[in-house]
Design a protein around this motif. Structure first.
Motif, PDB file in Angstrom:
ATOM      1  N   GLU A  16       0.815  -1.225   0.000  1.00 20.63           N
ATOM      2  CA  GLU A  16       0.000   0.000   0.000  1.00 20.63           C
ATOM      3  C   GLU A  16       0.853   1.282   0.000  1.00 20.63           C
ATOM      4  O   GLU A  16       0.561   2.215  -0.759  1.00 20.63           O
ATOM      5  CB  GLU A  16      -0.957  -0.012   1.197  1.00 20.63           C
ATOM      6  CG  GLU A  16      -1.949   1.134   1.173  1.00 20.63           C
ATOM      7  CD  GLU A  16      -2.924   1.075   2.332  1.00 20.63           C
ATOM      8  OE1 GLU A  16      -3.887   1.852   2.317  1.00 20.63           O
ATOM      9  OE2 GLU A  16      -2.715   0.250   3.246  1.00 20.63           O
ATOM     10  N   PRO A  17       1.930   1.370   0.813  1.00 20.26           N
ATOM     11  CA  PRO A  17       2.756   2.587   0.769  1.00 20.26           C
ATOM     12  C   PRO A  17       3.399   2.837  -0.595  1.00 20.26           C
ATOM     13  O   PRO A  17       3.698   3.981  -0.939  1.00 20.26           O
ATOM     14  CB  PRO A  17       3.829   2.316   1.833  1.00 20.26           C
ATOM     15  CG  PRO A  17       3.221   1.331   2.757  1.00 20.26           C
ATOM     16  CD  PRO A  17       2.367   0.471   1.892  1.00 20.26           C
ATOM     17  N   LEU A  18       3.603   1.764  -1.374  1.00 23.80           N
ATOM     18  CA  LEU A  18       4.194   1.939  -2.700  1.00 23.80           C
ATOM     19  C   LEU A  18       3.254   2.718  -3.618  1.00 23.80           C
ATOM     20  O   LEU A  18       3.686   3.563  -4.401  1.00 23.80           O
ATOM     21  CB  LEU A  18       4.513   0.577  -3.323  1.00 23.80           C
ATOM     22  CG  LEU A  18       5.463  -0.333  -2.538  1.00 23.80           C
ATOM     23  CD1 LEU A  18       5.713  -1.619  -3.301  1.00 23.80           C
ATOM     24  CD2 LEU A  18       6.772   0.382  -2.253  1.00 23.80           C
ATOM     25  N   ALA A  19       1.939   2.400  -3.509  1.00 22.76           N
ATOM     26  CA  ALA A  19       0.953   3.129  -4.309  1.00 22.76           C
ATOM     27  C   ALA A  19       0.882   4.588  -3.867  1.00 22.76           C
ATOM     28  O   ALA A  19       0.753   5.493  -4.701  1.00 22.76           O
ATOM     29  CB  ALA A  19      -0.412   2.459  -4.164  1.00 22.76           C
ATOM     30  N   THR A  20       0.988   4.818  -2.554  1.00 21.96           N
ATOM     31  CA  THR A  20       0.986   6.197  -2.029  1.00 21.96           C
ATOM     32  C   THR A  20       2.209   6.959  -2.517  1.00 21.96           C
ATOM     33  O   THR A  20       2.122   8.124  -2.911  1.00 21.96           O
ATOM     34  CB  THR A  20       0.968   6.169  -0.488  1.00 21.96           C
ATOM     35  OG1 THR A  20      -0.163   5.414  -0.039  1.00 21.96           O
ATOM     36  CG2 THR A  20       0.883   7.572   0.079  1.00 21.96           C
ATOM     37  N   GLU A  21       3.363   6.287  -2.499  1.00 21.33           N
ATOM     38  CA  GLU A  21       4.599   6.915  -2.975  1.00 21.33           C
ATOM     39  C   GLU A  21       4.495   7.255  -4.457  1.00 21.33           C
ATOM     40  O   GLU A  21       4.939   8.331  -4.894  1.00 21.33           O
ATOM     41  CB  GLU A  21       5.773   5.965  -2.741  1.00 21.33           C
ATOM     42  CG  GLU A  21       7.128   6.558  -3.130  1.00 21.33           C
ATOM     43  CD  GLU A  21       8.249   5.554  -2.932  1.00 21.33           C
ATOM     44  OE1 GLU A  21       9.393   5.995  -2.751  1.00 21.33           O
ATOM     45  OE2 GLU A  21       7.983   4.337  -2.983  1.00 21.33           O
ATOM     46  N   SER A  48      10.588   3.901  -5.185  1.00 24.20           N
ATOM     47  CA  SER A  48      11.985   3.610  -4.830  1.00 24.20           C
ATOM     48  C   SER A  48      12.249   2.108  -4.720  1.00 24.20           C
ATOM     49  O   SER A  48      13.353   1.683  -4.415  1.00 24.20           O
ATOM     50  CB  SER A  48      12.331   4.280  -3.496  1.00 24.20           C
ATOM     51  OG  SER A  48      11.457   3.819  -2.478  1.00 24.20           O
ATOM     52  N   GLN A  49      11.206   1.308  -4.949  1.00 28.48           N
ATOM     53  CA  GLN A  49      11.337  -0.141  -4.815  1.00 28.48           C
ATOM     54  C   GLN A  49      12.177  -0.725  -5.954  1.00 28.48           C
ATOM     55  O   GLN A  49      12.094  -0.278  -7.097  1.00 28.48           O
ATOM     56  CB  GLN A  49       9.941  -0.791  -4.824  1.00 28.48           C
ATOM     57  CG  GLN A  49       9.870  -2.110  -4.076  1.00 28.48           C
ATOM     58  CD  GLN A  49       9.837  -1.920  -2.571  1.00 28.48           C
ATOM     59  OE1 GLN A  49       9.863  -0.801  -2.083  1.00 28.48           O
ATOM     60  NE2 GLN A  49       9.785  -3.013  -1.838  1.00 28.48           N
ATOM     61  N   LEU A  64       9.190  -8.222  -7.989  1.00 26.60           N
ATOM     62  CA  LEU A  64       8.980  -9.578  -8.502  1.00 26.60           C
ATOM     63  C   LEU A  64       8.617 -10.546  -7.373  1.00 26.60           C
ATOM     64  O   LEU A  64       7.847 -11.484  -7.571  1.00 26.60           O
ATOM     65  CB  LEU A  64      10.242 -10.067  -9.228  1.00 26.60           C
ATOM     66  CG  LEU A  64      10.498  -9.445 -10.605  1.00 26.60           C
ATOM     67  CD1 LEU A  64      11.881  -9.830 -11.114  1.00 26.60           C
ATOM     68  CD2 LEU A  64       9.424  -9.867 -11.599  1.00 26.60           C
ATOM     69  N   GLN A  65       9.154 -10.310  -6.180  1.00 29.57           N
ATOM     70  CA  GLN A  65       8.813 -11.152  -5.026  1.00 29.57           C
ATOM     71  C   GLN A  65       7.342 -11.010  -4.664  1.00 29.57           C
ATOM     72  O   GLN A  65       6.690 -11.993  -4.313  1.00 29.57           O
ATOM     73  CB  GLN A  65       9.693 -10.789  -3.831  1.00 29.57           C
ATOM     74  CG  GLN A  65      11.122 -11.293  -3.948  1.00 29.57           C
ATOM     75  CD  GLN A  65      11.985 -10.876  -2.775  1.00 29.57           C
ATOM     76  OE1 GLN A  65      11.679  -9.913  -2.070  1.00 29.57           O
ATOM     77  NE2 GLN A  65      13.085 -11.581  -2.549  1.00 29.57           N
ATOM     78  N   THR A 108      -0.454  -4.014  -8.692  1.00 28.43           N
ATOM     79  CA  THR A 108       0.359  -2.876  -8.237  1.00 28.43           C
ATOM     80  C   THR A 108       1.833  -3.126  -8.501  1.00 28.43           C
ATOM     81  O   THR A 108       2.555  -2.253  -9.004  1.00 28.43           O
ATOM     82  CB  THR A 108       0.133  -2.634  -6.729  1.00 28.43           C
ATOM     83  OG1 THR A 108      -1.250  -2.386  -6.480  1.00 28.43           O
ATOM     84  CG2 THR A 108       0.948  -1.441  -6.247  1.00 28.43           C
ATOM     85  N   ALA A 109       2.287  -4.327  -8.168  1.00 31.79           N
ATOM     86  CA  ALA A 109       3.700  -4.665  -8.376  1.00 31.79           C
ATOM     87  C   ALA A 109       4.057  -4.646  -9.861  1.00 31.79           C
ATOM     88  O   ALA A 109       5.124  -4.153 -10.244  1.00 31.79           O
ATOM     89  CB  ALA A 109       3.999  -6.040  -7.774  1.00 31.79           C
TER      90      ALA A 109
END
Length: 272
Positions: free
Chosen positions: A151-156, A164-165, A171-172, A233-234
């Motif tokens: 969820e924080p990745l979508a916010t970022e 920044s991932q 992939l994991q 998302t990933a």
């Protein structure tokens, strides 16, 4: 796990109230190693265990214990350990009880499963539902933790327009989603009807009641939705990462071309 119980004796010694506990112990149980135990029925594998109890075991890592005293349960699980592939550090459990009331209809009352008799197929059906429920509970907990990290990745992405991932971590997440879908749909067959219903169609109504009570279909759909969102998302972030890298490579190529042109012009200037 061997004992001297007679196979003609009723399961759980004819008890009128039976404690039931289901556990999700690992990724897989090697059932072939139990071929010489005191079986009641081979599929799903049902064996006598403890003083008056029995156990129903499933290849995908779940076991349901019926009418077993605490010490007998501990001893049984200890003997089962060598047969468990990739045991879980935290074992998911769920419990209920069966009340045997002669002449009653199969169903649920006051938090207990009510049965007219403790037949083998009814025991197995209760085991099927609890085993699927406890497997779902384990994966629901796992997916919730992954969801909290995604969820924080979508916010970022919303705030910064990028993530920044790293691609390996993304992939994991995708791999986690596919693995859980494979295990819940492929191995545990959460939404499929148990094979024993083909031989005992009279128990279909009881199966649907229990399945509705434990909300197996709804929980599987909710789990699938979360897994799809995590994987989506990933994949989106992975595409953006690859596009950013491609754009960077294009800039490098452009710079190299410009440098080469400038060097060529410089050489031409020197010759003149």
């Amino acid at each position: 796990m061997d004992n001297n119980n007679n196979n003609n004796e009723p399961l759980c010694g004819g008890q009128q109230e039976v404690a039931v506990r289901a556990l999700f112990v690992g990724e897989r149980i090697d059932l072939r190693a139990l071929e010489h135990t005191d079986r009641a029925v081979p599929s799903p594998l049902t064996i006598r265990a403890g003083h008056r109890g029995c156990a129903v075991l499933f290849r995908y890592g779940a076991v349901a214990l019926f009418g077993m005293e605490p010490m007998a349960e501990v001893s049984f699980l200890k003997q089962l350990e060598p047969l468990i592939a990739a045991p879980f550090a935290k074992v998911e459990t769920e419990q209920t009880r069966i009340q045997v009331i002669e002449g009653s209809l199969e169903g649920l009352a006051a938090g207990a499963v009510v049965l007219p008799q403790l037949s083998t197929e009814r025991v197995q059906l209760v085991a099927e539902i609890l085993a699927k429920s406890v497997a779902l509970a384990y994966y629901e907990s796992h997916v919730a933790s992954v969801f909290d990290r995604v969820e924080p990745l979508a916010t970022e992405l919303q705030k910064r327009g990028r993530s920044s991932q790293r691609s390996r971590e993304l992939l994991q997440y995708i791999g986690d989603s596919l693995r859980i879908q494979y295990r819940t749909i492929g191995r545990a067959e959460i939404v499929d009807k148990p094979e024993l219903l083909w031989e005992h169609p009279e128990l279909q109504r009881f199966f649907h009641r229990l399945s509705d009570e434990y909300e197996l279909n709804e929980r599987q759909r909710a789990l699938d939705s979360k897994l799809t969102l995590i994987a989506g998302t990933a994949e989106t972030l992975l595409d953006l990462l690859h596009n950013r890298r491609s754009l960077r490579v294009e800039w490098y190529i452009t710079i190299l071309i410009v440098v080469e042109i400038l060097l060529s012009l410089y050489q031409l200037f020197l010759h003149h």
